[in-house]
Write a protein that holds these residues in place. Structure first.
Motif, PDB file in Angstrom:
ATOM      1  N   GLY A 289      78.610  53.267  28.521  1.00 27.00           N
ATOM      2  CA  GLY A 289      77.523  52.920  29.126  1.00 27.00           C
ATOM      3  C   GLY A 289      76.778  51.772  28.519  1.00 27.00           C
ATOM      4  O   GLY A 289      76.249  51.047  29.210  1.00 27.00           O
ATOM      5  N   THR A 290      76.734  51.963  27.177  1.00 25.36           N
ATOM      6  CA  THR A 290      76.066  50.857  26.321  1.00 25.36           C
ATOM      7  C   THR A 290      76.850  49.459  26.500  1.00 25.36           C
ATOM      8  O   THR A 290      75.946  48.604  26.642  1.00 25.36           O
ATOM      9  CB  THR A 290      75.904  51.176  24.896  1.00 25.36           C
ATOM     10  OG1 THR A 290      74.924  52.552  24.910  1.00 25.36           O
ATOM     11  CG2 THR A 290      75.219  50.255  24.136  1.00 25.36           C
ATOM     12  N   VAL A 291      78.062  49.615  26.355  1.00 27.60           N
ATOM     13  CA  VAL A 291      78.857  48.225  26.449  1.00 27.60           C
ATOM     14  C   VAL A 291      78.635  47.584  27.885  1.00 27.60           C
ATOM     15  O   VAL A 291      78.564  46.528  28.066  1.00 27.60           O
ATOM     16  CB  VAL A 291      80.360  48.458  25.858  1.00 27.60           C
ATOM     17  CG1 VAL A 291      81.017  47.360  26.421  1.00 27.60           C
ATOM     18  CG2 VAL A 291      80.501  48.723  24.554  1.00 27.60           C
ATOM     19  N   PHE A 292      78.646  48.659  28.727  1.00 29.40           N
ATOM     20  CA  PHE A 292      78.454  48.079  30.165  1.00 29.40           C
ATOM     21  C   PHE A 292      77.013  47.273  30.401  1.00 29.40           C
ATOM     22  O   PHE A 292      77.001  46.256  30.906  1.00 29.40           O
ATOM     23  CB  PHE A 292      78.476  49.050  31.380  1.00 29.40           C
ATOM     24  CG  PHE A 292      78.275  48.978  32.557  1.00 29.40           C
ATOM     25  CD1 PHE A 292      79.281  48.264  33.438  1.00 29.40           C
ATOM     26  CD2 PHE A 292      76.774  48.926  33.253  1.00 29.40           C
ATOM     27  CE1 PHE A 292      78.861  47.929  34.724  1.00 29.40           C
ATOM     28  CE2 PHE A 292      76.727  48.680  34.682  1.00 29.40           C
ATOM     29  CZ  PHE A 292      77.654  48.020  35.467  1.00 29.40           C
ATOM     30  N   VAL A 293      75.974  48.063  29.864  1.00 28.12           N
ATOM     31  CA  VAL A 293      74.606  47.205  29.764  1.00 28.12           C
ATOM     32  C   VAL A 293      74.665  46.006  29.017  1.00 28.12           C
ATOM     33  O   VAL A 293      74.051  45.030  29.313  1.00 28.12           O
ATOM     34  CB  VAL A 293      73.595  48.360  29.295  1.00 28.12           C
ATOM     35  CG1 VAL A 293      72.238  47.639  29.086  1.00 28.12           C
ATOM     36  CG2 VAL A 293      73.593  49.429  30.336  1.00 28.12           C
ATOM     37  N   LEU A 294      75.403  46.241  27.847  1.00 26.88           N
ATOM     38  CA  LEU A 294      75.331  44.655  26.829  1.00 26.88           C
ATOM     39  C   LEU A 294      75.963  43.753  27.678  1.00 26.88           C
ATOM     40  O   LEU A 294      75.825  42.550  27.410  1.00 26.88           O
ATOM     41  CB  LEU A 294      75.967  45.319  25.831  1.00 26.88           C
ATOM     42  CG  LEU A 294      75.226  46.284  24.426  1.00 26.88           C
ATOM     43  CD1 LEU A 294      76.069  46.486  23.437  1.00 26.88           C
ATOM     44  CD2 LEU A 294      74.009  45.265  24.146  1.00 26.88           C
ATOM     45  N   SER A 295      77.002  43.829  28.385  1.00 29.51           N
ATOM     46  CA  SER A 295      77.701  42.828  29.333  1.00 29.51           C
ATOM     47  C   SER A 295      76.685  42.228  30.067  1.00 29.51           C
ATOM     48  O   SER A 295      76.973  40.970  30.159  1.00 29.51           O
ATOM     49  CB  SER A 295      79.012  43.554  29.736  1.00 29.51           C
ATOM     50  OG  SER A 295      80.036  44.199  29.142  1.00 29.51           O
ATOM     51  N   LEU A 296      76.125  42.910  30.585  1.00 28.56           N
ATOM     52  CA  LEU A 296      74.969  42.488  31.528  1.00 28.56           C
ATOM     53  C   LEU A 296      73.860  42.027  30.691  1.00 28.56           C
ATOM     54  O   LEU A 296      73.560  40.333  31.231  1.00 28.56           O
ATOM     55  CB  LEU A 296      74.203  43.525  32.494  1.00 28.56           C
ATOM     56  CG  LEU A 296      75.241  44.345  33.266  1.00 28.56           C
ATOM     57  CD1 LEU A 296      74.299  45.363  34.046  1.00 28.56           C
ATOM     58  CD2 LEU A 296      76.008  43.357  34.588  1.00 28.56           C
ATOM     59  N   TYR A 297      73.552  42.271  29.858  1.00 35.74           N
ATOM     60  CA  TYR A 297      72.315  41.726  28.758  1.00 35.74           C
ATOM     61  C   TYR A 297      72.978  40.158  28.118  1.00 35.74           C
ATOM     62  O   TYR A 297      72.104  39.355  28.297  1.00 35.74           O
ATOM     63  CB  TYR A 297      72.243  42.451  27.658  1.00 35.74           C
ATOM     64  CG  TYR A 297      71.376  42.060  26.642  1.00 35.74           C
ATOM     65  CD1 TYR A 297      70.033  41.984  26.770  1.00 35.74           C
ATOM     66  CD2 TYR A 297      71.674  41.843  25.342  1.00 35.74           C
ATOM     67  CE1 TYR A 297      69.022  41.424  25.770  1.00 35.74           C
ATOM     68  CE2 TYR A 297      70.946  41.273  24.298  1.00 35.74           C
ATOM     69  CZ  TYR A 297      69.662  41.019  24.532  1.00 35.74           C
ATOM     70  OH  TYR A 297      68.798  40.671  23.621  1.00 35.74           O
ATOM     71  N   MET A 422      70.038  52.172  35.285  1.00 34.39           N
ATOM     72  CA  MET A 422      68.613  51.737  34.511  1.00 34.39           C
ATOM     73  C   MET A 422      68.576  50.027  34.595  1.00 34.39           C
ATOM     74  O   MET A 422      67.624  49.629  34.582  1.00 34.39           O
ATOM     75  CB  MET A 422      68.507  52.265  33.211  1.00 34.39           C
ATOM     76  CG  MET A 422      68.152  53.557  33.188  1.00 34.39           C
ATOM     77  SD  MET A 422      67.929  54.498  31.487  1.00 34.39           S
ATOM     78  CE  MET A 422      69.375  54.043  30.610  1.00 34.39           C
ATOM     79  N   ALA A 423      69.862  49.440  34.519  1.00 30.83           N
ATOM     80  CA  ALA A 423      69.617  48.173  34.407  1.00 30.83           C
ATOM     81  C   ALA A 423      69.562  47.327  35.714  1.00 30.83           C
ATOM     82  O   ALA A 423      69.664  45.930  35.893  1.00 30.83           O
ATOM     83  CB  ALA A 423      71.146  47.537  33.693  1.00 30.83           C
ATOM     84  N   ASN A 424      69.465  48.026  36.793  1.00 31.15           N
ATOM     85  CA  ASN A 424      69.200  47.487  38.381  1.00 31.15           C
ATOM     86  C   ASN A 424      67.820  47.074  38.620  1.00 31.15           C
ATOM     87  O   ASN A 424      67.105  47.942  38.656  1.00 31.15           O
ATOM     88  CB  ASN A 424      69.897  48.657  39.472  1.00 31.15           C
ATOM     89  CG  ASN A 424      69.913  47.975  40.693  1.00 31.15           C
ATOM     90  OD1 ASN A 424      70.232  46.852  40.951  1.00 31.15           O
ATOM     91  ND2 ASN A 424      69.762  48.632  41.775  1.00 31.15           N
ATOM     92  N   GLY A 425      67.681  45.754  38.504  1.00 30.04           N
ATOM     93  CA  GLY A 425      66.511  45.269  38.695  1.00 30.04           C
ATOM     94  C   GLY A 425      65.770  43.937  38.207  1.00 30.04           C
ATOM     95  O   GLY A 425      64.860  43.625  37.940  1.00 30.04           O
ATOM     96  N   GLY A 426      67.084  43.010  37.653  1.00 30.39           N
ATOM     97  CA  GLY A 426      66.538  42.066  37.062  1.00 30.39           C
ATOM     98  C   GLY A 426      66.637  41.822  35.347  1.00 30.39           C
ATOM     99  O   GLY A 426      66.893  42.994  34.767  1.00 30.39           O
ATOM    100  N   THR A 427      66.005  40.894  34.912  1.00 26.08           N
ATOM    101  CA  THR A 427      66.456  40.745  33.451  1.00 26.08           C
ATOM    102  C   THR A 427      65.363  41.718  32.729  1.00 26.08           C
ATOM    103  O   THR A 427      66.066  42.340  31.783  1.00 26.08           O
ATOM    104  CB  THR A 427      66.256  39.418  32.863  1.00 26.08           C
ATOM    105  OG1 THR A 427      65.008  38.904  33.592  1.00 26.08           O
ATOM    106  CG2 THR A 427      67.242  38.197  33.648  1.00 26.08           C
ATOM    107  N   GLN A 432      65.191  46.384  29.030  1.00 29.06           N
ATOM    108  CA  GLN A 432      64.743  47.916  29.060  1.00 29.06           C
ATOM    109  C   GLN A 432      66.067  48.833  29.030  1.00 29.06           C
ATOM    110  O   GLN A 432      65.974  49.915  28.245  1.00 29.06           O
ATOM    111  CB  GLN A 432      63.739  48.363  30.191  1.00 29.06           C
ATOM    112  CG  GLN A 432      63.240  49.485  29.951  1.00 29.06           C
ATOM    113  CD  GLN A 432      62.313  49.730  31.122  1.00 29.06           C
ATOM    114  OE1 GLN A 432      62.547  49.576  32.439  1.00 29.06           O
ATOM    115  NE2 GLN A 432      60.955  50.370  30.785  1.00 29.06           N
ATOM    116  N   ALA A 433      66.968  48.562  29.634  1.00 24.46           N
ATOM    117  CA  ALA A 433      68.166  49.494  29.990  1.00 24.46           C
ATOM    118  C   ALA A 433      68.711  49.478  28.449  1.00 24.46           C
ATOM    119  O   ALA A 433      69.351  50.563  27.879  1.00 24.46           O
ATOM    120  CB  ALA A 433      69.200  49.167  30.763  1.00 24.46           C
TER     121      ALA A 433
END
Length: 459
Positions: A289-297, A422-427, A432-433
């Motif tokens: 989950g964290t790596v997925f969010v970090l890829s978006l980040y 949690m990451a759905n909704g912009g930068t 925050q995610a």
């Protein structure tokens, strides 16, 4: 050391390298496919004009098929022989990878991703079972073999974004699937020389158990995936959750009465087995989950290109390599408890380090958590896997491996779904995610330290 001792040492070392190297090829391609796809999703969306929902199913179709079929594959390996199932899994995965590369629309790609999951479900438990039975009477060799096998998978997960970025830089997204084909072919050819493992007496196959388990887990993961699209009040979501709960209850009743259950419930009488399964669930859910969010980040917040974002994950690869090698040495000297506790402590520190992430964080500040998180996992996971195998008879190692990997894959899919929502909704939502997912991961992993110290019954 005289010439005779040198010759004996070489003779012992050669089969070890061959067995570990051959079985690790399966883990490499299966784990590589977990992480390599994330970098390619924007290009796939452009190629197929796919929407977000279709992209999400392209990612998760593989994980779901992998998770729901692995229990049956573990039992089949124990019944039919791990070598045969290992070769079958490599063949199916290679064919499916070629199909993914040649896919013509999102639905064909999703279908071939399911087939990839079937191949992975067959070859992962069987590869670990081959290792366990090959070194069943050599505890130190088995620990070392599992550590190297785990290292290969860990490095593959971490290297996925890097390799994906490089392949897309020189070609396109289809190459991330084609690269699996020669690896599978090499694995099949090498596996011909592997010895066949011991088998159980064939008591039949648990079809009702497999069917109810498949429905329960598929409905649960699908509900989590679609939750942020449809909302909890949607009847599809709460209907799927209720259905999943009912199917899971039915599954447990079937397994309790089955003569050849795919999930022998007596395994869960061991507190060591239970706490190590919980450990696997927590580590995979947090990391995926964290790596997925970090890829978006990295791409959507910090503005990195796919190639640069892939290269930014390089410390994760280094962390896994270093810590897996250290884990093998620690297990040989201290057993499994010390590497697990050390890994959990380092992992907690790493996730805590991500709390500093914001919209303008320089990369050098991310380097510390990027290397300590995989170092923590790399220390803990080989010891966890070795500990799981030590709690069961060697003829049930395929089933034990399947239980561990099924729960880990399911947890990984849930981690991506929950943290991704949690990451759905912009930068701002992505930043925050990262903070929330890191805090949750740090708290959960730190809590496991107390459970390990109290309930882990092996050294």
């Amino acid at each position: 050391m005289n010439d005779l001792d040198t010759a004996r040492a070489r003779k012992t070392k050669s089969p070890f390298i061959f067995i570990v190297g051959t079985t690790s090829l399966a883990f490499v391609v299966s784990q590589l496919d977990v992480s390599i796809l994330n970098i390619a999703l924007p290009q796939i969306a452009t190629s197929f004009k796919a929407d977000i929902s279709e992209l999400q199913w392209i990612v998760d179709a593989y994980t779901i098929a992998f998770a729901v079929l692995m229990l049956s594959a573990g039992g089949m390996g124990d019944l039919l022989g791990s070598k045969r199932l290992f070769q079958f899994g490599l063949l199916v995965f290679g064919i499916a990878s070629a199909g993914c590369g040649f896919s013509w629309n999102p639905f064909s790609l999703i279908a071939f991703r399911v087939l990839q999951g079937i191949g992975s479900a067959a070859m992962i438990p069987s590869s670990l079972s081959i290792l366990n039975q090959s070194f069943a009477h050599e505890a130190k060799q088995r620990s070392k073999a599992v550590a190297w096998w785990t290292a290969a998978g860990g490095v593959s997960i971490a290297a996925g974004p890097i390799l994906g970025g490089l392949l897309m830089h020189v070609s396109n997204w289809r190459m991330i699937f084609f690269v699996n084909v020669p690896i599978c072919l090499i694995g099949i050819l090498l596996s011909i020389k592997l010895k066949e493992s011991e088998k159980h007496v064939n008591k039949g196959f648990d079809i009702p158990g497999q069917f109810s388990w498949m429905l329960a887990l598929t409905a649960l993961i699908a509900a989590i995936i679609e939750l942020h699209h449809l909302g909890f009040n949607n009847p599809i979501i709460y209907g799927a959750l209720i259905f999943s709960a009912l199917m899971f209850i039915l599954f447990l009743r079937i397994e309790k009465k089955a003569t050849a259950p795919i999930l022998p419930l007596d395994m869960f009488k061991s507190s060591t087995f239970n706490v190590l399964i919980l450990l696997g669930i927590t580590l995979n859910g947090s990391y995926y989950g964290t790596v997925f969010v970090l890829s978006l980040y990295l791409q959507n917040v910090l503005g990195y290109s796919s190639l640069i974002a892939g290269m930014a994950f390089l410390p994760l690869t280094a962390g896994f390599i270093i810590s897996n090698l250290i884990s093998a040495k620690l297990m040989a000297k201290y057993g499994t408890r010390i590497p697990i506790l050390a890994g959990l402590t380092i992992g907690t520190i790493g996730y805590t380090g991500l709390l500093i992430a914001h919209a303008g964080t320089p990369y050098w500040q991310l380097f510390f958590p990027f290397i300590t998180i995989p170092m923590g996992m790399g220390l803990a996971v080989p010891a966890m896997t070795t500990g799981i195998l030590s709690t069961v008879a060697k003829t049930r190692s395929g089933t034990a491996s399947a239980v561990l990997n099924t729960t880990r894959q399911a947890a990984g899919a849930m981690g991506v779904a929950v943290f991704g929502a949690m990451a759905n909704g912009g930068t701002a939502a992505i930043v925050q995610a990262v903070t929330i997912s890191s805090a949750i991961s740090a708290i959960c992993i730190f809590s496991l330290i107390f459970l390990i110290r109290r309930y882990l019954k092996i050294a």
